[in-house]
Write an enzyme that holds these catalytic residues in place. Structure first.
Site: not given
Ligand SMILES: Nc1ncnc2c1ncn2[C@@H]1O[C@H](COP(=O)(O)OP(=O)(O)O)[C@@H](O)[C@H]1O
Ligand SMILES: O=C(OP(=O)(O)O)[C@H](O)COP(=O)(O)O
Length: 403
Positions: A37, A202, A360, A384
């Site tokens: 990023r 998330k 991310g 997101g």
């Molecule tokens: N079954 C699970 N239980 C808890 N955490 C998980 C599980 N599967 C994936 N994760 C966690 O999800 C995190 C990423 O989630 P998220 O922030 O939603 O993704 P992104 O940043 O790609 O949008 C990673 O740190 C990973 O360890």
């Molecule tokens: O990591 C982010 O989003 P992402 O996990 O959905 O890629 C952005 O920096 C937004 O962070 P936030 O979901 O805490 O508002």
């Protein structure tokens, strides 16, 4: 939307330009484990600095609770930005206080400063418009011009994303322009079958997105933390896995609607479970057990998709023409729970489909697990944000740059 090129042609010499970036990088022990990023915002920062602007880079990092918390300091990101720029970067230990003003006042044309994590101030994420507005006023006092380039945060109605651009002349940076350009194609002219793979942690945010995706995608593959709310909705025991109890009725409706609309909604058929969350620091062996998705022990949590699900999902990705993937399939940061995420990434690499990876952690996972970025159609910095864009929603951070 006015772009940074227009700003550059108008001239920025000696102007204070506030760049809202998304420097929310994964950290372990205070060290950045993936700087994607930061690299993504470099073209904007470099172009502004080269044109003689005084560049103020601002971002959130993690989810601190509206007060300073050193575990979420942006200092490591500022240091990495300096390394990548090959130039010193000043760092202010507050966001709108004396340190930020001193740092900005000390900038010469062409120099860069980073201010501390915007979420150390409760005004950044406040629901109340006045409270957010007051923080935005204080941020506006730091700068003459606003450049929005934090694509990963454009779905957040936060002070620096939504309220600040209304207070300053505003432009879209190079990253936002590129991201929107690619994602727009996926909303206008998508080649089918269109497969969306979702995982990550998330859960609440992402479950809500499925509502609209059910009208757009041909196939949905569910993994990561969000899978357990689906399994629970089907009446299975999910033990101590991540669960969004309040969304079970909505998820039950998604399952029914998918069937009615002919959308293939795939859930894990097996998972890796353990009684303990793995130690991500020592990476000590976690020795997980493989269980069927309907046989998760009450005292254990699901931490990755299992081997049968890996095969199933790979086969469901193989004939796709378009794939969008957000959210790791498991806790990929630990080697014992990385295979699900690897299998999905590998299937995308082997697929002739147009593939977009967003988020991310998802983007970081692809790089950390050793995949070549060029093997994917597009790696988006926003998870997101890209999901909500594909849903067709108006994103606050893009709308704010438009008027
Ligand atoms: N079954 C699970 N239980 C808890 N955490 C998980 C599980 N599967 C994936 N994760 C966690 O999800 C995190 C990423 O989630 P998220 O922030 O939603 O993704 P992104 O940043 O790609 O949008 C990673 O740190 C990973 O360890
Ligand atoms: O990591 C982010 O989003 P992402 O996990 O959905 O890629 C952005 O920096 C937004 O962070 P936030 O979901 O805490 O508002």
């Amino acid at each position: 939307m006015k772009t940074i090129d227009e700003l550059l042609s108008e001239g920025v010499d000696n102007k204070r330009v506030f760049v809202r970036a998304d420097l929310n990088c994964p950290l372990a022990d205070g060290l950045i484990t993936d700087d994607g990023r930061i690299r993504a915002v470099l073209p904007t920062v470099k172009a502004l600095a080269d044109a003689g602007a005084k560049v103020i880079v601002a971002s959130h990092l993690g989810r601190p609770k509206g007060a300073p918390d050193l575990a979420f300091s942006l200092l490591p990101a500022a240091e990495r930005l300096a390394e990548l720029l090959g130039a010193p970067v000043a760092f202010a230990q507050d966001t709108v206080g004396p340190a930020a003003h001193d740092a900005v006042d000390g900038l010469q044309p062409g120099q860069v400063a980073v201010i501390e994590n915007l979420r150390f101030n409760p005004g950044e994420t406040a629901k109340d418009d006045t409270e957010r507005g007051e923080f935005a006023d204080r941020l506006a006092a730091l700068a003459d011009v606003y450049v929005g380039d934090g694509f990963g945060a454009v779905h957040r109605k936060h002070a620096s994303v939504y309220d600040l651009p209304a207070r300053l002349p505003h432009y879209a940076g190079y990253l936002i322009a590129t991201e929107v350009g690619v994602l727009k194609k996926l909303t206008e002219d998508v080649r089918r079958p269109y497969v969306v793979a979702l995982g990550g942690a998330k859960v609440s945010d992402k479950l809500a997105v499925i509502d609209r995706l059910l009208d757009k995608a041909d196939r949905l593959l569910i993994g990561g933390g969000m899978a357990y709310t689906f399994l629970k909705a089907k009446g299975y025991e999910v033990g101590i896995s991540l669960l969004q109890e309040d969304q079970i009725p909505a998820v039950t409706e998604y399952i029914e609607r998918a069937e009615k609309n002919g959308v293939e909604l795939l859930l894990p058929v097996d998972v890796l479970v353990s009684a303990e969350f793995p130690d991500l620091k020592t990476k000590a062996p976690a020795n997980p057990t493989v269980v069927a998705a309907d046989a998760i022990p009450a005292d254990q949590e699901g931490l990755d998709i299992g081997p049968e699900t890996r095969k199933l999902y790979a086969s469901k990705l193989a004939d796709a023409a378009t794939v969008f993937w957000n959210g790791p399939m498991g806790v990929f940061e630990h080697p014992d729970y990385a295979e699900g995420t690897k299998a999905v990434a590998q299937a995308l690499v082997e697929s002739p489909a147009f593939t977009v990876v967003g988020g991310g952690d998802s983007a970081a996972a692809v790089r950390i697990l050793g995949f070549d970025e060029s093997a994917f159609g597009h790696i988006s910095t926003g998870g997101g944000a890209s999901l909500e864009y594909l849903e067709g929603k108006t994103l606050p951070g893009l709308a704010a740059l438009e008027d």
